[in-house]
Design an enzyme around this catalytic site. Sequence first.
Site, short mmCIF file in Angstrom:
data_model
loop_
_atom_site.label_atom_id
_atom_site.label_comp_id
_atom_site.label_asym_id
_atom_site.label_seq_id
_atom_site.Cartn_x
_atom_site.Cartn_y
_atom_site.Cartn_z
N HIS A 51 8.57 34.03 3.48
CA HIS A 51 9.55 34.62 2.57
C HIS A 51 8.87 35.31 1.39
O HIS A 51 9.26 36.40 0.98
CB HIS A 51 10.47 33.49 2.09
CG HIS A 51 11.48 33.91 1.08
ND1 HIS A 51 12.54 34.73 1.40
CD2 HIS A 51 11.58 33.64 -0.24
CE1 HIS A 51 13.26 34.93 0.32
NE2 HIS A 51 12.70 34.29 -0.69
N TYR A 54 5.36 37.84 3.14
CA TYR A 54 5.52 38.85 4.19
C TYR A 54 4.30 38.85 5.13
O TYR A 54 3.84 39.89 5.56
CB TYR A 54 5.69 40.25 3.59
CG TYR A 54 6.99 40.43 2.85
CD1 TYR A 54 8.07 41.03 3.45
CD2 TYR A 54 7.13 39.98 1.54
CE1 TYR A 54 9.27 41.17 2.78
CE2 TYR A 54 8.33 40.12 0.86
CZ TYR A 54 9.39 40.71 1.49
OH TYR A 54 10.57 40.85 0.83
N HIS A 97 20.13 37.07 2.02
CA HIS A 97 20.30 35.66 1.68
C HIS A 97 20.93 34.96 2.88
O HIS A 97 21.93 34.26 2.77
CB HIS A 97 21.14 35.49 0.41
CG HIS A 97 20.45 34.67 -0.62
ND1 HIS A 97 21.06 33.70 -1.36
CD2 HIS A 97 19.15 34.67 -1.00
CE1 HIS A 97 20.16 33.15 -2.17
NE2 HIS A 97 19.01 33.70 -1.97
N ASN A 98 20.32 35.18 4.04
CA ASN A 98 20.90 34.75 5.31
C ASN A 98 20.91 33.24 5.47
O ASN A 98 21.95 32.65 5.76
CB ASN A 98 20.13 35.37 6.48
CG ASN A 98 20.06 36.88 6.38
OD1 ASN A 98 20.85 37.49 5.68
ND2 ASN A 98 19.10 37.48 7.07
N ASP A 274 11.71 38.43 -12.91
CA ASP A 274 12.73 37.43 -12.59
C ASP A 274 12.10 36.26 -11.85
O ASP A 274 11.01 36.38 -11.29
CB ASP A 274 13.82 38.05 -11.74
CG ASP A 274 13.29 38.53 -10.41
OD1 ASP A 274 12.34 39.34 -10.41
OD2 ASP A 274 13.79 38.08 -9.36
N GLU A 318 13.73 26.44 -7.50
CA GLU A 318 14.34 27.78 -7.44
C GLU A 318 15.66 27.80 -8.20
O GLU A 318 16.62 28.48 -7.81
CB GLU A 318 14.53 28.20 -5.97
CG GLU A 318 13.18 28.33 -5.28
CD GLU A 318 13.24 28.96 -3.90
OE1 GLU A 318 14.34 29.15 -3.36
OE2 GLU A 318 12.16 29.26 -3.36
N ASN A 517 15.49 49.01 2.67
CA ASN A 517 15.88 48.40 3.94
C ASN A 517 15.76 46.90 3.91
O ASN A 517 15.00 46.33 3.15
CB ASN A 517 15.00 48.95 5.06
CG ASN A 517 13.56 48.54 4.86
OD1 ASN A 517 13.19 47.40 5.13
ND2 ASN A 517 12.74 49.45 4.36
N SER A 557 13.57 39.66 6.63
CA SER A 557 14.11 38.32 6.88
C SER A 557 13.86 37.98 8.34
O SER A 557 14.42 38.62 9.23
CB SER A 557 15.60 38.30 6.57
OG SER A 557 16.15 37.08 7.02
#
Lengths: 774, 226, 88, 88
Positions: A51, A54, A97-98, A274, A318, A517, A557
């Site tokens: 995540h 990559y 955010h699957n 962030d 998180e 994308n 993802s």
Amino acid sequence: MTSPSPSPTGGVVLHRALGLTDDEAAAITSLLGREPNHLELAMYAVMWSEHCSYKSSRVHLGRLPTEGEQVLVGPGENAGVIDAGGGMAVALRIESHNHPSAIEPYQGAATGVGGILRDIFTMGARPIAIMDPLRFGPLDDARSRWIASGVIAGISGYGNSVGVPTVGGEVVFDACYADNPLVNVLCCGVLPADRLVLGAATGVGNLAVLLGSATGRDGIGGVSVLASAGFSDDAAAEEAKRPNVQVGDPFEEKRLIEACLELLDAKLVVGIQDLGGAGLTCATSETASRGGVGMDVSVADVPQRETGMEAWEVLTSESQERMLAIVTPASLDRVLEVCGRWEVRAAVVGKVTDTGRLRILTSFDADADVLADVPASTLHEDAPKYHRPLARPAWLDELAAADPAALAAPDDCGADLLSLLVDPAWVYRQYDHQLFLNTVVAPGGDAALLRLAAPGVRGPLDPAGGGFEGAADAIALSTDGNARWCALDPRAGTIAVVAESALNLACVGARPVALVNCLNFGNPEHPEVMWQLSEAIDGMSEACVALGIPVIGGNVSLYNESRGRDIDPTPVVGTLGLVDRLERRPPPPALSAGSRIVMIAPAAAIAGGSLGGSLAGSLWADKVRGHRGGVLPPVDLDTHGRLLAMVADLVGAGIPAGVHDVSEGGIGLALAEMAVAGRTGCQVSGIADHVALFGEGPSRVLVALPASEASGGAQILADLVARADAAGLAVVELGAAGGDRIVVEGLLDVSVEEAGFASTSVLDDALGLGGGAA
Amino acid sequence: MTARVGVVLFPGTNCEHDVAAAVDALGGSASLVWHGASSLGDVDAVVLPGGFAHGDYLRPGAIARFSPVMEAVSSFAAAGGPVVGICNGFQVLAEAHLLPGALQKNAGLSFVCDTVDLVVASSASVLTAGVPVGTALRIPINHFEGNYTCDPATLEQLRAEDRIVLRYRRNPNGSVDDIAGIANQAGNVVGLMPHPERACDPLLGSDDGRVLLGALLASAGARVGA
Amino acid sequence: MAAYDVLVEVALRPGIADPQGATIERALPALGFTGISGVRSGKAFRFSVDAATPAAAQAAAEDLCRRFLTNPVIEDSVVTVAAGAGPS
Amino acid sequence: MAAYDVLVEVALRPGIADPQGATIERALPALGFTGISGVRSGKAFRFSVDAATPAAAQAAAEDLCRRFLTNPVIEDSVVTVAAGAGPS
Ligand SMILES: Nc1ncnc2c1ncn2[C@@H]1O[C@H](COP(=O)(O)OP(=O)(O)O)[C@@H](O)[C@H]1O
Ligand SMILES: [Mg+2]
């Protein structure tokens, strides 16, 4: 100070439990020149996760074209940024955010919105629009309905409350997403180009200030094995304290947005980042690494929501709605004052050093313990890159050979048409899509069209409101994906998806300037999935190069699997277009009585009898016949580029009464959608059969033109034909709009009212009151 | 004289800039008033705009009504000053007992953003002064808790005193008697769920909201003259 | 002073429509639940109150309900004080 | 069979962030309420269950909680069965 103790139990088992391979663990040891301790191992584990790093996709993403005249910031930062002229810029980013949404649909989707907003205002941009391409399992499955209702409520609940309009998206139902919905969210922001800030820490002695929510044990996920690795007697009780679900707080985020933009306007921060995946570990190491500096972080100074948190929990939590700002000691008081006014918590948690090392300290006291000490850049830049094996799936030949032309023709094209109509209004009516008074084309159009303005940036109250001379007037946004096409041929399918997205922009008068994308794929350890990913990237690359659209950001993802099966490859693109001068509302995707209906399409494609349509991978073949196969019709990207320019010009000139691209469901569905939207029927002829009616093919647009003599109808048509000719395009006259029935000679005759009812009742029946319950 | 309109900003409010822009475009002069302020400054009218004050936690308006600025708003209203609450602002006014009744969750149990048909039901308010009863308006709504509820006696009183200002043509949220907006007895405090500021520019689809905000500015202007 | 754990249940007043409760009730048969009726939805709050006696804690919580936690136009509340968590 | 009145309290599991509870707690001092802490917000449902015994009513309500009223990933529930309202 004492130095970090070597890890007594940092053996083979622990790193594996943390998700690191033996090779990765060895690499960490060699980077450090010693064994990592538990905390260090946890930090590498989260930063080197798929995540965050990559690691499976990076070797392929490099093939995407990322340069362009208007690109101010490309991939690699929190968001891409495009120059919109006149000193204005537009920031754009999409994320998935699957997996969180599969577990807790409301909070998974809500925190997805929160996260993408932070990526945008981190750049100094005011978020002005959200889009939500969504994919769920079938509507006749109770769990899929529960997920869909929860996700939509979560986006509505968070997006509306945080005060950013949701102006478009997609909603698709397919068996392959049953246990694994795809929840992608895009955000677009506006900024004065000179407010652009990057997520880098600079200036030795500067302070890292943590803004926003207190840190709890949220979303610690995989790293929580540390709890059972000897730190606690009662592992089960520990586990219960650490639910892997983050809860979003849109009210906190709203205040965070206002406070951060005020800090940036007043030039009180030198860098800002962030906190997303991997929390503080990621934000501190990335800012330090980008700035080429080091950072000391004090665990005791991090505001904590719960008592008794371990350092590794604080560093990998998180918890949502947090930002890390790098400020000079001289500005600190003013920073605290601004945060105080917005009721945003602010605490100095780090100090920029010249060592290049990220050190985690128990506190800033002189005798504090050093809990971790690693080269900051290694967490970020030395993450592994895998050349995973690729293999073309064996099943593709069989799919290609399954020619849908052989499918039986429908007895009644009208019934089939009604079964394909789905009005997504049930979804977007739940989203505020008008805030900020920018929304010229709301959801329901081919693309969203927004005035290029925002409060504080060419906004109504901005003293410099009249400034930004020469900036574009408006932006257009579209999100698109089509897994049915990509399953047959990920390369050609992705090309068609990019082409359609750009055409949606043209339909509201915009020219494409950038693309982001979200690559939603299955398990990268399956060579077939890696091949699909690689092909999709090549297709995206080819289309973007040909159409001159730079890729300014993306998200990958992987491990999207449902009921033991990889999802169909689902690259989703978000495209951004600009409209230099916006003088009028663009024509709606609707018919109006008295118009002439024509289709503009590539001359070569319509030469055959099917008007450029094919049933390969089509909505009709799948939904009506359960057939997925065939060979996709190719996109002629040169011709497509000319079509884009021609459509955007027509719309800009205000000539058509209605415009809609032909996409899923072919000419038949496009006509019906226009009829329902305009509450006007049509009389169409010259469509030979169901293949021509429901066939799908690229580069086709329906246009409703004024027809009467008084409105110069004949001349308008003649001009259009001449212009199309010169571009290698053809204008096909299909018929006329009027009446209250949709009539396609020889194929169907249904009432507009019936079509409207069929289309609005699908989601209402399935997800409306009572329907959404699992 | 230019009517000066104070637009109150609570933490979580989000329509303040939109209302201010609409007021300015109609020839008024808007200024933002922070919720912590104890005075409204020199204003001729006050608008409580839409949004999610304090995240709408507990109930919409429940926390906001305790803001220091609300005392100033109450005094201003008691002195006859025009006060309009739009959407979340309506919810705040109801929680603060400046208007009767309560706003519950929409009957459909979901948020609704749409453009709806309204009818002016009374001209006896600062928002509809001079607008004939029966005037049809198309104006956006955008809320989850817009279902106006009150006891039968209150409803009777609202009707008898001509205090139902706006009605929906097709009820989108279950409001009693199709109520979209009401006024206090004097007509100077108005709450409505629809967003007139979102309907002030034909480029965005409708400019019917100008009728209402124009009437408010005229009412405020009349006070300036007074 | 001791800290008392308080549970507040906020319910819609009788006669006030409860679409959420009604929706849940309507959905139940399809899920295979029978014999359930009269579903009413409300809110629950838990907190701890510093007070000298349980009665004082009860009074403080009731005051909080009246002035803040409920909207008396549409809601009622029930306050339950649990055993004190010991002197604080 | 008798009809039993049931109260279900649904609360966020310990450790799950509760922004609503935290916001309410933050607002209290400004309203003049002191000595209140640990505010957690949740939901309450009341309904009536037809069952043969209180234990059966309890079981039915707990099944409903697990399968419908809560998402066990983030929420816990407490079921209280009141005295039966008499044979129905
Ligand atoms: N989840 C959603 N959220 C917001 N808007 C949506 C959503 N799904 C669809 N829409 C809107 O509905 C319209 C039709 O969507 P779609 O059929 O996917 O468009 P197209 O085929 O032209 O790309 C678009 O305006 C789109 O933005
Ligand atoms: Mg389209």
